[in-house]
Design an enzyme around this catalytic site. Structure first.
Site, PDB file in Angstrom:
ATOM      1  N   ARG A   1       4.110   1.947   4.027  1.00 23.98           N
ATOM      2  CA  ARG A   1       3.326   1.085   4.911  1.00 23.98           C
ATOM      3  C   ARG A   1       3.993  -0.273   5.040  1.00 23.98           C
ATOM      4  O   ARG A   1       4.832  -0.659   4.208  1.00 23.98           O
ATOM      5  CB  ARG A   1       1.922   0.892   4.320  1.00 23.98           C
ATOM      6  CG  ARG A   1       1.225   2.180   3.919  1.00 23.98           C
ATOM      7  CD  ARG A   1       0.273   1.943   2.755  1.00 23.98           C
ATOM      8  NE  ARG A   1      -0.262   3.191   2.213  1.00 23.98           N
ATOM      9  CZ  ARG A   1      -1.478   3.658   2.468  1.00 23.98           C
ATOM     10  NH1 ARG A   1      -2.294   2.980   3.231  1.00 23.98           N
ATOM     11  NH2 ARG A   1      -1.879   4.787   1.944  1.00 23.98           N
TER      12      ARG A   1
ATOM     13  N   ASP B   1      -1.864  -2.654   5.681  1.00 20.72           N
ATOM     14  CA  ASP B   1      -1.687  -1.541   4.746  1.00 20.72           C
ATOM     15  C   ASP B   1      -2.020  -0.202   5.395  1.00 20.72           C
ATOM     16  O   ASP B   1      -1.809   0.844   4.768  1.00 20.72           O
ATOM     17  CB  ASP B   1      -2.534  -1.745   3.487  1.00 20.72           C
ATOM     18  CG  ASP B   1      -4.015  -1.885   3.794  1.00 20.72           C
ATOM     19  OD1 ASP B   1      -4.374  -2.853   4.482  1.00 20.72           O
ATOM     20  OD2 ASP B   1      -4.811  -1.032   3.354  1.00 20.72           O
ATOM     21  N   ASN B   2      -2.502  -0.231   6.638  1.00 20.65           N
ATOM     22  CA  ASN B   2      -2.815   1.006   7.364  1.00 20.65           C
ATOM     23  C   ASN B   2      -1.813   1.283   8.484  1.00 20.65           C
ATOM     24  O   ASN B   2      -2.084   2.130   9.341  1.00 20.65           O
ATOM     25  CB  ASN B   2      -4.223   0.935   7.955  1.00 20.65           C
ATOM     26  CG  ASN B   2      -5.294   1.071   6.902  1.00 20.65           C
ATOM     27  OD1 ASN B   2      -5.037   1.584   5.816  1.00 20.65           O
ATOM     28  ND2 ASN B   2      -6.494   0.610   7.196  1.00 20.65           N
TER      29      ASN B   2
ATOM     30  N   GLY C   1      -3.771  -0.659  -3.286  1.00 17.51           N
ATOM     31  CA  GLY C   1      -2.822   0.419  -3.519  1.00 17.51           C
ATOM     32  C   GLY C   1      -3.588   1.707  -3.299  1.00 17.51           C
ATOM     33  O   GLY C   1      -4.727   1.691  -2.815  1.00 17.51           O
TER      34      GLY C   1
ATOM     35  N   ASP D   1     -15.203   4.888  -6.766  1.00 15.69           N
ATOM     36  CA  ASP D   1     -15.246   6.119  -7.553  1.00 15.69           C
ATOM     37  C   ASP D   1     -14.080   7.060  -7.252  1.00 15.69           C
ATOM     38  O   ASP D   1     -13.944   8.110  -7.880  1.00 15.69           O
ATOM     39  CB  ASP D   1     -16.588   6.845  -7.369  1.00 15.69           C
ATOM     40  CG  ASP D   1     -16.848   7.285  -5.918  1.00 15.69           C
ATOM     41  OD1 ASP D   1     -15.923   7.206  -5.085  1.00 15.69           O
ATOM     42  OD2 ASP D   1     -17.996   7.685  -5.623  1.00 15.69           O
ATOM     43  N   GLY D   2     -13.243   6.700  -6.270  1.00 17.57           N
ATOM     44  CA  GLY D   2     -12.085   7.524  -5.955  1.00 17.57           C
ATOM     45  C   GLY D   2     -12.396   8.800  -5.212  1.00 17.57           C
ATOM     46  O   GLY D   2     -11.529   9.652  -5.048  1.00 17.57           O
TER      47      GLY D   2
ATOM     48  N   ARG E   1      -3.451  15.260   3.638  1.00 14.50           N
ATOM     49  CA  ARG E   1      -2.807  14.916   4.909  1.00 14.50           C
ATOM     50  C   ARG E   1      -1.330  15.302   4.860  1.00 14.50           C
ATOM     51  O   ARG E   1      -0.682  15.174   3.821  1.00 14.50           O
ATOM     52  CB  ARG E   1      -2.855  13.412   5.160  1.00 14.50           C
ATOM     53  CG  ARG E   1      -4.202  12.763   5.227  1.00 14.50           C
ATOM     54  CD  ARG E   1      -3.984  11.270   5.425  1.00 14.50           C
ATOM     55  NE  ARG E   1      -5.228  10.535   5.579  1.00 14.50           N
ATOM     56  CZ  ARG E   1      -5.571   9.491   4.840  1.00 14.50           C
ATOM     57  NH1 ARG E   1      -4.767   9.063   3.882  1.00 14.50           N
ATOM     58  NH2 ARG E   1      -6.710   8.868   5.045  1.00 14.50           N
TER      59      ARG E   1
ATOM     60  N   GLY F   1      -6.074   3.881  -3.981  1.00 19.61           N
ATOM     61  CA  GLY F   1      -7.236   3.793  -4.847  1.00 19.61           C
ATOM     62  C   GLY F   1      -8.064   5.053  -4.935  1.00 19.61           C
ATOM     63  O   GLY F   1      -8.850   5.224  -5.872  1.00 19.61           O
TER      64      GLY F   1
ATOM     65  N   LYS G   1      -6.766  12.236  -0.120  1.00 20.16           N
ATOM     66  CA  LYS G   1      -7.866  11.279  -0.026  1.00 20.16           C
ATOM     67  C   LYS G   1      -9.059  11.908  -0.738  1.00 20.16           C
ATOM     68  O   LYS G   1      -9.473  13.015  -0.396  1.00 20.16           O
ATOM     69  CB  LYS G   1      -8.198  11.000   1.442  1.00 20.16           C
ATOM     70  CG  LYS G   1      -9.187   9.865   1.670  1.00 20.16           C
ATOM     71  CD  LYS G   1      -9.319   9.589   3.168  1.00 20.16           C
ATOM     72  CE  LYS G   1     -10.225   8.394   3.437  1.00 20.16           C
ATOM     73  NZ  LYS G   1     -10.324   8.121   4.900  1.00 20.16           N
TER      74      LYS G   1
END
Length: 449
Positions: free
Chosen positions: A184, A250-251, A88, A123-124, A177, A90, A111
């Protein structure tokens, strides 16, 4: 706030089964490194001061009228053909939704905004190098005619990150973005995995109505749209000489818009085996296998939609992909050559003449399309290109080469240059080469347009 802003909260119509409310990380610093005023003008945000820009896209103060809180979206996906139900958003989230000048629903996604329920062991965060690379990728792809997400904002955040694939500690950043939706194929796969037909039907209705502007919730019609857009996406990658690197399900955005740039590359020559990801040992997503990979991903959407409808019409929609791809790659290559189409037979014959010669001679892709723009090859393209020259002869240019751009050198974005641009930033905090490259890319885009 800019007066032309048209905020939206359409994603909330889907319900909380699709997302988790989250908070952005609190960064030590917010240093604005890139703001895309071209993209901002398309959604009424170009009038923001730098301070207001950082407040919204570095500190994530909500845009008035849009989402009150960021949402980490839920999805599953096949990653290198292995199904993963534990993914998901992340290290990002959906920050806001707006309408562009054409009335399209657009998402502002992030992102590097910190951990979410889907971060697993990450760590995101995002490295500054990763953000710089994504800006370069999206600007180059847009100039080359690829329907891509837009790098909207890049802000350095002042944290030292440890990474195993680059010298560490390294600098951190947060990217925003602008995309035509963040739904997706993996979003549909999650609902199929859960066997949730009712929620799947609601998602189909959302995508058709909000993203395709088509009322009704016909899953077959949705698949037909996605097949057509995916075929165009695959074709545009090939014409651009681009290797995405991680074409997992998922992309793949269901609007056919390219996004999520990790280990991307532009192939120097027409090399079908050229890979972007060092971990793609089998070459699953190599340059020449991208149409196959994208078609495979769209098949997973069809499989997911089986919870709503019969297999036969879905199979029929899927079977249109090869012919659609051939038409789209022909159109994309003619566009890059700067020539007017003549007819299906002649146009495909030209494409079939070009590809094997480029591969056999290892001619630099960007050099060839630069020299051949308008349909006339220079004399130095000798015997191996005799067939290409003959095939080009009857074509009329769609745009003349009087533009001063064509008196210079082709604009490329090969890995060595990417590393050089990053080195200037990393070693001397020198952003001038990066800014100059963006200007050159945009000049190329204007000359090609």
């Amino acid at each position: 706030m800019a007066s032309r802003l048209q905020p939206s909260r359409a994603i909330l119509d889907l319900g909380d089964e699709f997302y988790d409310p989250v908070a952005a990380a609190d960064f030590p610093q917010t240093i604005l490194r890139f703001r895309n005023d071209r993209a901002a003008a398309e959604v009424g945000l170009e009038g923001l001061s730098d301070a207001a820009w950082v407040r919204h896209f570095g500190r994530f103060a909500p845009l008035p009228g849009s989402l009150d809180q960021p949402l980490a979206l839920r999805y599953h996906g096949h990653q290198f053909r292995t199904y993963n139900p534990n993914i998901g958003d992340g290290r990002g989230f959906l920050f806001a939704q707006v309408r562009d000048m054409n009335g399209r629903l657009m998402d502002l996604g992030t992102k590097g905004t910190g951990q979410t329920p889907w971060s697993r062991f990450g760590d995101g965060r995002l490295t500054l190098k990763g953000g710089v690379r994504e800006v370069l990728a999206t600007e180059m792809l847009q100039a080359l005619g690829v329907d891509t997400s837009r790098s909207f904002s890049l802000i350095e955040t002042g944290e030292a990150l440890e990474r195993g694939d680059e010298p560490s500690p390294t600098r951190s950043a947060v990217l925003v973005r602008l995309s035509h939706g963040h739904i997706r194929i993996g979003t549909f796969q999650r609902l199929a995995y859960l066997r949730d037909a009712d929620t799947m039907a609601r998602l189909v209705d959302y995508v058709l109505g909000k993203l395709y502007g088509e009322p009704g919730g016909d899953p077959v019609r949705l698949l037909q749209h996605v097949v057509a857009r995916a075929a165009r996406l695959a074709a545009s990658y090939m014409a651009a000489g681009f290797v995405h690197g991680v074409l997992n399900s998922d992309n793949i955005n269901v609007t056919g818009e390219s996004f999520d740039y990790g280990p991307w590359r532009f192939t120097p020559t027409w090399d079908p085996g050229h890979v972007a990801a060092y971990f793609d040992h089998a070459g699953l997503y190599a340059f020449g296998r991208q149409p196959e990979a994208i078609h495979w991903d769209v098949m997973q959407l069809a499989v997911s939609l089986r919870v709503l409808t019969d297999a036969e019409p879905l199979i029929a929609a899927l079977e249109a992909f090869p012919d659609l791809y051939q038409s789209e790659v022909t159109a994309a290559l003619l566009w890059r050559l700067g020539i007017m189409p003549r007819g299906t037979t002649e146009d495909r014959a030209l494409v079939q003449a070009i590809e094997p010669v480029l591969r056999a001679t290892e001619t630099p892709i960007d050099r060839f399309f630069f020299d051949a723009f308008g349909g006339r090859l220079p004399d130095r393209y000798d015997e191996p290109f005799a067939g290409v020259r003959a095939a080009l002869t009857p074509y009329r240019p769609r745009k003349c080469r009087s533009d001063t751009y064509w008196s210079g050198e082709p604009c490329s974005m090969l890995i060595d240059e990417v590393e050089t641009l990053w080195s200037a930033i990393d070693e001397r905090d020198d952003w001038a080469p990066f800014d100059a490259k963006l200007a050159a890319i945009r000049a190329m885009g204007e000359a090609l347009a």
